[in-house]
Write an enzyme that holds these catalytic residues in place. Sequence first.
Site, PDB file in Angstrom:
ATOM      1  N   TYR A 136       0.816  -1.219   0.000  1.00  0.00           N
ATOM      2  CA  TYR A 136       0.000   0.000   0.000  1.00  0.00           C
ATOM      3  C   TYR A 136       0.850   1.269   0.000  1.00  0.00           C
ATOM      4  O   TYR A 136       0.356   2.356  -0.252  1.00  0.00           O
ATOM      5  CB  TYR A 136      -0.951   0.032   1.205  1.00  0.00           C
ATOM      6  N   LYS A 185       3.941 -15.472   3.390  1.00  0.00           N
ATOM      7  CA  LYS A 185       3.906 -16.287   2.166  1.00  0.00           C
ATOM      8  C   LYS A 185       5.359 -16.501   1.760  1.00  0.00           C
ATOM      9  O   LYS A 185       5.792 -16.165   0.654  1.00  0.00           O
ATOM     10  CB  LYS A 185       3.099 -15.525   1.097  1.00  0.00           C
ATOM     11  N   ASP A 218      -2.342 -18.479   2.921  1.00  0.00           N
ATOM     12  CA  ASP A 218      -3.452 -19.240   2.329  1.00  0.00           C
ATOM     13  C   ASP A 218      -3.986 -20.264   3.323  1.00  0.00           C
ATOM     14  O   ASP A 218      -5.205 -20.462   3.450  1.00  0.00           O
ATOM     15  CB  ASP A 218      -3.027 -19.894   1.004  1.00  0.00           C
ATOM     16  N   ASP A 242      -5.086  -6.898   6.049  1.00  0.00           N
ATOM     17  CA  ASP A 242      -6.322  -6.250   5.594  1.00  0.00           C
ATOM     18  C   ASP A 242      -7.378  -7.309   5.278  1.00  0.00           C
ATOM     19  O   ASP A 242      -8.534  -7.238   5.705  1.00  0.00           O
ATOM     20  CB  ASP A 242      -5.989  -5.419   4.335  1.00  0.00           C
ATOM     21  N   ASP A 246     -10.777  -8.807   7.877  1.00  0.00           N
ATOM     22  CA  ASP A 246     -12.175  -8.745   7.452  1.00  0.00           C
ATOM     23  C   ASP A 246     -12.800 -10.138   7.487  1.00  0.00           C
ATOM     24  O   ASP A 246     -13.954 -10.299   7.882  1.00  0.00           O
ATOM     25  CB  ASP A 246     -12.298  -8.153   6.040  1.00  0.00           C
TER      26      ASP A 246
END
Length: 351
Positions: A136, A185, A218, A242, A246
């Site tokens: 970001y 990851k 994942d 992020d 959620d």
Amino acid sequence: MLLPGDGIGPEVVKEGRRVLDAIATRFGHRFVFSEHLIGGCAIDAHGVALPDDTLAACRTASAVLLGAVGGPKWDDPKAKTRPEAGLLKIRKELQLFANLRPIKPSPHLLDASPLRPDIIKGTDILFVRELTGGLYFGEAGRKPHASGEEAWNVMIYNTGEIERVVRMSAQAARKRRGRLTMVDKANVLEVCRLWRSVSAKIMAEEFPDVKYDVVLVDAMAMHLLSRPRDFDVVVTENLFGDILTDEGSMLTGSMGLLPSASLGTSGPGLYEPIHGSAPDIAGKGIANPLATILAVAMLLRHSLGLEQEAATIETAVDAVLAAGHRTRDIAAGKHSIGTEEMGAKVLAAMA
Ligand code: NAD
């Protein structure tokens, strides 16, 4: 500092302030409030999402309570600036590098989650999302390509950025159940391999008492839905955090229930509900104010060191839910009460 923002932001921040007033009366404190613009309302008034006077005022505050920003009025992709730019800027300027999101489904609302009660019962996770680095904030651009265009965003972290957020997470784990999970990851991304080596070193050298493990992002997306009870504190980089937070919010059944805190090593913390400005219900007086009220509890705990006051609010919210009071988002079609009435129930429970 109150930054109500757009949509339902002002409605829920008003209830947060009422709770702070009640805390002041009950515990003999004096809170000095001032209110400034951020987001779409700031774009309308000043042409920018974070006016200089808002930022300057925030720098001098002990803590900042924010509602939400954004809405269809400012959604034009060609617009010069967007409300969300205000959020990114305030986080960066105040160096709020850690976003703390507790995910603890209320025992009185287990039916509100789309997941089975036996899966979510007993879940108590503190997510720590790195907030000022990664994709970001990395370099971004576009250039012509034979097929049209190509675009890129760079995911970039340095050792110091990783160290400070892992350290803050491990300290939080120490005060809780003593477990820290780092999500990455590293099987694919070089950035994550740096996260892994830096985290492992800090944990071994500074936190031998905290049980530490790593999980691929994942796999974490699955574990959150299948065995959420197994996690205590979870730390991860900006983009993964992020998305996972959620997903985690659905364990509790409603975004209207989850607070968050954004903290740095010095300066004021920023406290807000995790939901957005909910333009579909703005102005109707039906928004759930509990996430903001719980954000006020986090504010008292993390920025003002008022643990008893924070716990008073959390106990009151729990009592209100136990008594069966529901705003529309968590009422499952049954009787519901409005924003102000829900605020009043919390005040009554505190008294
Ligand atoms: P949203 O969180 O605003 O709403 C999603 C759904 O949840 C809506 O149906 C809404 O009515 C409901 N909801 C959210 N908060 C609620 C509450 N307190 N009580 C009851 N119901 C609630 O997400 P969205 O619709 O994707 O985004 C709307 C706007 O908010 C967009 O402009 C987006 O960019 C912005 N946004 C801002 C923030 C922020 O300020 N931190 C975060 C997310 C989205």
